[in-house]
Design an enzyme around this catalytic site. Structure first.
Site, PDB file in Angstrom:
ATOM      1  N   ASP A  87       0.849  -1.325   0.182  1.00 29.73           N
ATOM      2  CA  ASP A  87       0.285  -0.447   0.157  1.00 29.73           C
ATOM      3  C   ASP A  87       0.755   0.977  -0.051  1.00 29.73           C
ATOM      4  O   ASP A  87       1.739   1.280   1.515  1.00 29.73           O
ATOM      5  CB  ASP A  87      -0.842   0.309   0.986  1.00 29.73           C
ATOM      6  CG  ASP A  87      -2.241   0.600   0.838  1.00 29.73           C
ATOM      7  OD1 ASP A  87      -1.922   1.708   0.655  1.00 29.73           O
ATOM      8  OD2 ASP A  87      -3.416   0.534   1.372  1.00 29.73           O
ATOM      9  N   CYS A 131      -7.279   3.938  -2.570  1.00 35.43           N
ATOM     10  CA  CYS A 131      -7.119   2.855  -2.271  1.00 35.43           C
ATOM     11  C   CYS A 131      -8.343   1.869  -2.655  1.00 35.43           C
ATOM     12  O   CYS A 131      -7.991   1.319  -4.043  1.00 35.43           O
ATOM     13  CB  CYS A 131      -6.871   2.534  -0.886  1.00 35.43           C
ATOM     14  SG  CYS A 131      -5.792   3.117  -0.275  1.00 35.43           S
ATOM     15  N   ASP A 179      -1.076  -0.461  -5.136  1.00 36.98           N
ATOM     16  CA  ASP A 179      -2.537  -0.104  -5.091  1.00 36.98           C
ATOM     17  C   ASP A 179      -2.121   1.142  -5.878  1.00 36.98           C
ATOM     18  O   ASP A 179      -2.996   1.406  -6.496  1.00 36.98           O
ATOM     19  CB  ASP A 179      -3.404  -0.335  -3.859  1.00 36.98           C
ATOM     20  CG  ASP A 179      -2.873   0.649  -2.810  1.00 36.98           C
ATOM     21  OD1 ASP A 179      -1.897   1.082  -2.802  1.00 36.98           O
ATOM     22  OD2 ASP A 179      -3.512   0.958  -2.459  1.00 36.98           O
ATOM     23  N   HIS A 180      -1.755   2.314  -5.113  1.00 30.03           N
ATOM     24  CA  HIS A 180      -0.937   3.480  -5.888  1.00 30.03           C
ATOM     25  C   HIS A 180       0.227   3.987  -4.930  1.00 30.03           C
ATOM     26  O   HIS A 180       0.791   3.046  -4.774  1.00 30.03           O
ATOM     27  CB  HIS A 180      -1.976   4.697  -5.457  1.00 30.03           C
ATOM     28  CG  HIS A 180      -2.332   4.327  -4.105  1.00 30.03           C
ATOM     29  ND1 HIS A 180      -1.812   4.640  -3.119  1.00 30.03           N
ATOM     30  CD2 HIS A 180      -3.650   3.465  -3.648  1.00 30.03           C
ATOM     31  CE1 HIS A 180      -2.067   4.646  -1.859  1.00 30.03           C
ATOM     32  NE2 HIS A 180      -4.038   4.343  -1.974  1.00 30.03           N
TER      33      HIS A 180
END
Length: 512
Positions: free
Chosen positions: A13, A53, A320-321
């Site tokens: 994450d 997210c 996720d990013h």
């Protein structure tokens, strides 16, 4: 028929792409990730197709662009009709296990308004079986801590405060109050090894999620001081945040409104108040959280080695990013800058070593992972999927007709922790942007705000907006048209290949 195999999908994450040793971050010590890069393929130009997210994970797991799945922000429901990786794997005989979270709000038409999942940021996506819960309120983790004999404070999140009664909230190299052996990273790893020991000889799929290096940016010992701030690259930003704010109204909103409290528990003040020394200190902690993940991943990879499953397992590492990390005076994952969207991707295919150690420069997107994994396990890729399987790139190189640009989107409508829609005087359905970006130029189109255009060769960090430059008017038009064509090509198409004929239903999407 292809032999049944295993898949380990590792989703961290807020890990940005340039914090990967294989892509230049020589200061970072991640021996297990380095091994994965040596035995797999590292993708240099990989992006999440949206942030934050919830939307990012919806795209990753459905293979759909934001414009099609429409879970446009955290807390916005995901339509139950969409196929996702978990549901698709069940159709071919896999029991998709998930550790961590997906930040998914359920379709309200499938339940009632009193469903407690509507009181949380997100819950687990349908189709997956949780074997290590974290959502919706981290109860699984905190319960595990209590089971280990750890006495939880009255406010459970205080375990992530810096140690010491005299600690000052903010960027710090002090350790958090929870020891490394009881951190959330250790919890996820414990759940993963437990699952793998129990699954037996069955082919398996495991989504192994990690919460880090997501804020709060406070690491357990010894990771809190594993890196020195002087080792860290300095922030990329104009001399003053006000200089950057003039670039665009959305950027001005974020620069004026983001507080430190979302990133350091108990901290006050604006993110723009962080000086370079504080940013470097924060980055050193961020890197420490990455090394903590890597050490724990070693336990999982060692188990696959010990049990002879390594060669039969496809391993995918991604995020996720990304994270602004002080660049452009920002923290978090917002807006349109590369730091929020460029993410790591490393894939080791099971039994395929033809490109081991390669760094692939083709443009790849998070929507490609769902079709890649599904095809690798013998499934059929749904027609609605916007991504493309990466198997050809793992086995040789990009096939003819591969995408010639990166595409990503961001919906910035009002949610409970940020209100740009109200501040900028927009309707919620006007509060969005899309990006088309290749090796030379980047175009950002807004539904109801001025566009942006950057020459990445001369201005790689995107300080100078050329959208109103007469000399670039032709290019702005060209990239705007390319963005429109991209959206038209990827408009929702679940049933558009079917047609009625005198002979009955015909599926034109199925090869003859």
């Amino acid at each position: 028929m292809r032999q049944r195999r295993n898949v380990l999908l590792i989703v961290v994450d807020q890990w940005r792409a340039d914090f990967l040793p294989q892509l230049g971050a020589s200061f970072l010590r991640t021996p297990n990730l380095d091994r994965l890069c040596r035995e797999g393929v590292t993708f240099r130009n990989h992006v999440t197709t949206t942030v934050p997210c919830g939307p990012a994970r919806a795209s990753l797991l459905t293979g759909l662009y934001l414009m099609n799945h429409r879970a446009v922000q955290n807390t916005v429901p995901l339509d139950a009709r969409h196929m996702n990786l978990g549901k698709a794997l069940r159709r071919i005989g896999y029991d998709p296990a998930l550790i961590g979270y997906t930040t998914t709000t359920p379709d309200p038409r499938t339940t009632g308004p009193r469903d407690p999942r509507f009181t949380y940021l997100g819950d687990l996506m349908d189709g997956f079986r949780s074997v290590g819960a974290f959502e919706p309120t981290m109860d699984g983790y905190f319960g595990w801590l209590a089971h280990q004999g750890y006495t939880l404070p009255e406010r459970r999140e205080d375990i992530w405060l810096p140690a010491g009664e005299d600690a000052v909230p903010g960027a710090t190299d002090r350790p958090c109050r929870i020891p490394a052996e009881l951190s959330d990273t250790a919890y996820f790893t414990d759940r993963a090894v437990t699952y793998l020991k129990g699954v037996g000889d069955k082919p398996w799929f495991l989504h192994l999620g990690y919460y880090r290096p997501h804020p709060p940016f406070i690491a357990p010992a010894p990771y809190n001081r594993m890196y020195h701030p002087a080792e860290m690259p300095g922030p990329v930003r104009a001399p003053r945040w006000q200089d950057e704010a003039r670039q665009h109204p959305l950027l001005e909103f974020y620069l004026q409104g983001i507080g430190q409290g979302s990133f350091f528990h108990g901290a006050g003040g604006a993110v723009t108040a962080l000086d370079e020394a504080s940013v470097r200190l924060m980055r050193a902690t961020y890197a420490g959280l990455m090394s903590e993940i890597d050490d724990n991943l070693g336990r999982v990879l060692d188990y696959l080695d010990e049990t002879g499953q390594w060669e039969d397992t496809m391993v995918v590492f991604t995020s996720d990013h990304g994270e602004q990390l002080g660049d452009h005076w920002l923290l978090g994952k917002i807006g349109y800058f590369d730091e929020s969207f460029r993410i790591p991707l490393v894939v080791k295919d099971a039994g395929c070593t033809v490109r081991a150690g390669a760094v692939e420069s083709a443009f790849t997107e998070s929507v490609d992972l769902m079709p890649t994994i599904l095809e690798a396990l013998g499934g059929t890729i749904p027609r609605a999927v916007d991504g493309a399987s990466l198997l050809p790139l793992l086995q040789g190189g990009p096939p003819a007709g591969w995408r010639d640009a990166l595409h990503y989107e961001y919906d910035f409508r009002d949610i409970f922790y940020s209100q740009p829609e109200t501040k900028l005087g927009l309707h919620m359905d006007e509060s969005s942007l899309c990006v088309i970006q290749d090796a030379r130029f980047k175009y950002v189109h807004f539904a109801a705000l001025p566009p942006l255009f950057f020459d990445l060769e001369r201005d790689p960090h995107q300080f100078t907006n050329l959208a109103e430059s007469p000399a670039h008017a032709g290019l702005v038009k060209e990239y705007a048209q390319r963005a429109l064509s991209w959206r038209l090509r990827h408009a929702e198409r679940t049933l558009t290949a079917f047609r009625a004929t005198p002979q009955g239903l015909e599926d034109r999407g199925t090869p003859a």
